[in-house]
Design a protein around this motif. Structure first.
Motif, PDB file in Angstrom:
ATOM      1  N   HIS A   1      35.370  45.924  71.873  1.00 51.54           N
ATOM      2  CA  HIS A   1      34.598  44.672  71.768  1.00 51.54           C
ATOM      3  C   HIS A   1      34.657  43.902  73.088  1.00 51.54           C
TER       4      HIS A   1
ATOM      5  N   GLN B   1      41.695  32.442  54.638  1.00 49.07           N
ATOM      6  CA  GLN B   1      40.602  32.863  53.731  1.00 49.07           C
ATOM      7  C   GLN B   1      39.248  32.732  54.407  1.00 49.07           C
ATOM      8  N   LYS B   2      39.077  31.642  55.139  1.00 45.19           N
ATOM      9  CA  LYS B   2      37.810  31.388  55.830  1.00 45.19           C
ATOM     10  C   LYS B   2      37.758  32.173  57.139  1.00 45.19           C
ATOM     11  N   SER B   3      38.911  32.207  57.829  1.00 51.16           N
ATOM     12  CA  SER B   3      38.922  32.771  59.179  1.00 51.16           C
ATOM     13  C   SER B   3      38.619  34.264  59.186  1.00 51.16           C
TER      14      SER B   3
ATOM     15  N   LEU C   1      37.029  35.890  56.511  1.00 53.69           N
ATOM     16  CA  LEU C   1      35.985  36.228  55.528  1.00 53.69           C
ATOM     17  C   LEU C   1      34.988  37.201  56.132  1.00 53.69           C
ATOM     18  N   ARG C   2      34.614  36.958  57.377  1.00 53.50           N
ATOM     19  CA  ARG C   2      33.660  37.842  58.057  1.00 53.50           C
ATOM     20  C   ARG C   2      34.148  39.279  58.101  1.00 53.50           C
TER      21      ARG C   2
ATOM     22  N   ARG D   1      34.221  40.849  54.698  1.00 55.60           N
ATOM     23  CA  ARG D   1      32.893  41.241  54.214  1.00 55.60           C
ATOM     24  C   ARG D   1      32.383  42.485  54.937  1.00 55.60           C
ATOM     25  N   VAL D   2      32.528  42.469  56.264  1.00 55.41           N
ATOM     26  CA  VAL D   2      31.815  43.451  57.083  1.00 55.41           C
ATOM     27  C   VAL D   2      32.620  44.739  57.243  1.00 55.41           C
TER      28      VAL D   2
END
Lengths: 440, 440
Positions: free
Chosen positions: B99, B304-306, B308-309, B312-313
């Motif tokens: 990346h 949880q928010k940090s 999430l991406r 999901r992916v």
């Protein structure tokens, strides 16, 4: 006859593309047609490549129905402060002309994974800080501002150029433009949607937000971002609803259209059967000047850090307003910043306790209708307390102002009660819009 | 004979390259030689392109002296969670192999503008979350961990592979590895260095930090990042210095080397003429389990928010520990998160008031010497309160533990007293190191 899927909600599009043979490409093309016709006036675009949109749409049409995400094919506008791997991100700043990250922001990646059709970048004021800038106009009167800083996100949804859009609010950058342009918007509880990969202004306040033309569409986005309450929201019965009518200490600034909208909203809800009770801000928070000051102190202090890089590397191209913040022209002290943070922490506790005694808070979304001219995007004074507190807010575009422009009201819930807020906004929003006069 | 500019401090390098004809290229080459010799054991590198380093060095050698920034030519290691436009950023995660952003993080851009020589990326644990991972070893004993999550940043400075490095701390990710590897480190007040362009773990706690082999070098970096107090720091006179000796509610966890270091530090400072007073944590904060719990609740909620991406992916490539956080396996409620935030806000106020009554706080940097093995990077229990409060902390690498490993102590000041902390750390650090036994 022109195909008109561009006027549909996400729900209609999702079901159309599943069952009624309207392809995502047809829908995308109809939006592009609408943009072609309208964007010369509205100017909501920071970037759009129609060919690339259609390419994406065709690819999405090929995805088998059982592999489609909750936003499959829905056109979404992205505020131009969020990194997008396939489009420039320019922050409304000449420093970042042509700037393009190779990676999506966290939120953009989540939207893309849910199947959203990335429909260009929406204009923003310079780094979301300034209160003028892009020449984006209000759909309902091109001589008026759509509000800022998420001007393009609000205008594009209001003008049926996209079905959904996302933005961010540090003061009133989501709720106020929604009020000015007559659309729904949702600012969730602080920190429940990650801001990684997008511009920072004041980390204590910066909050993700989104725009749509229905509560159902806000609900779709809230679920995609996994916004959760501790308890599933209850059904809403009119007799059980208690509304805290909070004019806020800034009420003296309200213009005639906001005064009328708040009165009308209270009457409509009362007639519907809700218990509506005027509630004062807690004593410690009742000084409007003091409230504004603590917001300004923290915002300006954090902007010192947020724009230090641009100030160092490319100062000549940074607006004097932001240079002044970085140089701390107002001479705020660290001591005052620490005190302001402490005050906010107490406010948060007191106001959330107060909010929990009611089903919902009803409060202004903006000072008045959208101002005339594009040089002043209006005041965020009614939004900043709820941004800082940091409670979820939904703008209900229910009313018409003295000049025929939309005027919204805000529904507010305690922090982390975002699903409850959606549920009650669906019911109360329906009641307010039915009688309020504004039609999206 | 091998040229040894790699052992120098930033100050020596800056003056050497100005006056004594040591080029930045020579200095860079000497570091590359050191890395070549040592990195097979230390493994502090997530990425390094020696040719590219030398290219940069030669370009920096060409810059006229009057155009040089405050870090001109100084080799700096960048924790591999910060975007760098010319090197990959991989977050210690297989998801981000290769990346590379096209843009620097805010902090990296500021360092580059100041003339720093970007000396590769330093290893990190997976997303700074896990407590094991990279095979980076401790310079002083390859069978021991350098601590995490900024393992590579600490190890590279300790091993003379770079002169400076930057990292980040959510629990104890800067101060603890500094203690384990015997170098200085500085975790500034929360929010005074912008985190834009780097990975988010828990935004309430995430704090930038840096490593060096002297207080002067920490000072250099603090000034580059424009860290400012309300008042310029006063000169330090031994008779006027009062030290609050705070063992913290976690003291029962301290191992023998930390117990000895704290005792020795108090004695040394007392003999030097400081007034040293044992001070208890305020009553509300005196329960170690409760303190640990509020940190965990907020961190886990925000994770949880940090993530999430990624969940999901690319869930299959996300470590089960982080998946559990995103899925809220521990069943933390929003209510508990809100209460934890309120508690922190009260703590911040109380602890800062208390800190202001003393010149400085003396408290442990780590539980003990660096643990044996690479599978456990040690406990952050002594660091988390000061991260959350959110006060500036400097690790003083003054002592030697039972197994000959370095043991640091922390000096802590009230929030926004970062320049004062540097000034007093320069004096007290000198005293402690002179008698403590550890030699960098």
């Amino acid at each position: 006859m022109r195909v008109r899927p561009w006027i549909l909600s996400s729900f209609s599009i999702l079901s159309s593309s599943c069952s009624r043979g309207v392809t995502i490409e047809t829908y995308a093309q109809s939006l592009l047609d609408q943009i072609k016709e309208r964007d010369g006036v509205v100017k909501a675009r920071a970037y759009l490549d129609p060919e690339f949109v259609l390419e994406q749409a065709r690819a999405l049409d090929q995805v088998p129905h059982n592999e489609r995400g909750p936003l499959h094919g829905i056109a979404i506008g992205i505020k131009d402060i969020m990194n997008t791997k396939d489009m420039p991100t320019q922050f409304g700043s000449p420093i970042y002309t042509g700037h393009q990250s190779r990676f999506d922001s966290s939120a953009v990646a989540i939207l893309r994974h849910a199947g959203a059709l990335m429909f260009g970048k929406a204009t923003t004021t310079e780094f979301t800080v300034t209160n003028s800038g892009p020449n984006t106009t209000n759909t309902h009167d091109p001589n008026r501002t759509p509000g800022g800083s998420s001007c393009g996100s609000a205008a594009a949804v209001a003008d049926f150029q996209v079905t959904l859009s996302v933005g961010a609010q540090t003061g009133g950058s989501v709720i106020r433009p929604a009020s000015y342009t007559g659309v729904f918007a949702y600012k969730p509880t602080y920190n429940v949607v990650l801001l990684e990969g997008q511009e920072t202004f004041a980390p204590t306040f910066d909050t993700f937000g989104f725009f749509a033309r229905s509560i159902d569409d806000l609900q779709l986005l809230a679920d995609v971002f996994a916004i959760k309450d501790d308890h599933p929201p209850k059904d809403i019965q009119s007799g059980d609803v208690s509304v805290a009518l909070i004019h806020t200490p800034m009420w003296a600034q309200a213009g005639p259209s906001t005064v009328a909208a708040m009165e009308k909203a209270a009457t409509i809800l009362q007639n519907w059967g809700a218990h509506v009770e005027e509630v004062a801000f807690p004593a410690e928070l009742s000084d409007a000047d003091a409230l504004r000051r603590i917001q300004k102190v923290i915002t300006s202090f954090e902007a010192q850090k947020s724009f230090l890089r641009e100030h160092r590397v490319d100062k000549e191209r940074l607006t004097p307003e932001i240079c002044g913040m970085v140089e701390n022209a107002a001479n705020y002290t660290n001591k005052e910043v620490a005190e302001a943070s402490d005050t906010y922490a107490r406010m948060r506790h007191v106001m959330n306790d107060l909010a929990k005694e009611y089903s919902v808070i009803l409060t202004p979304s903006a000072v008045d209708e959208a101002p005339l001219g594009l040089g002043d995007m209006g005041s965020a004074t009614f939004n900043t307390p709820w941004t800082g507190l940091p409670m979820p807010v939904i703008n209900i575009p229910a009313f018409i102002g003295a000049h025929g422009m939309p005027v919204g009201v805000s529904l507010v819930a305690p922090q982390f009660h975002g699903q409850h807020l959606l549920r009650i906004s669906k019911v109360l929003g329906g009641v307010l819009i039915a009688e309020g006069g504004w039609r999206i």
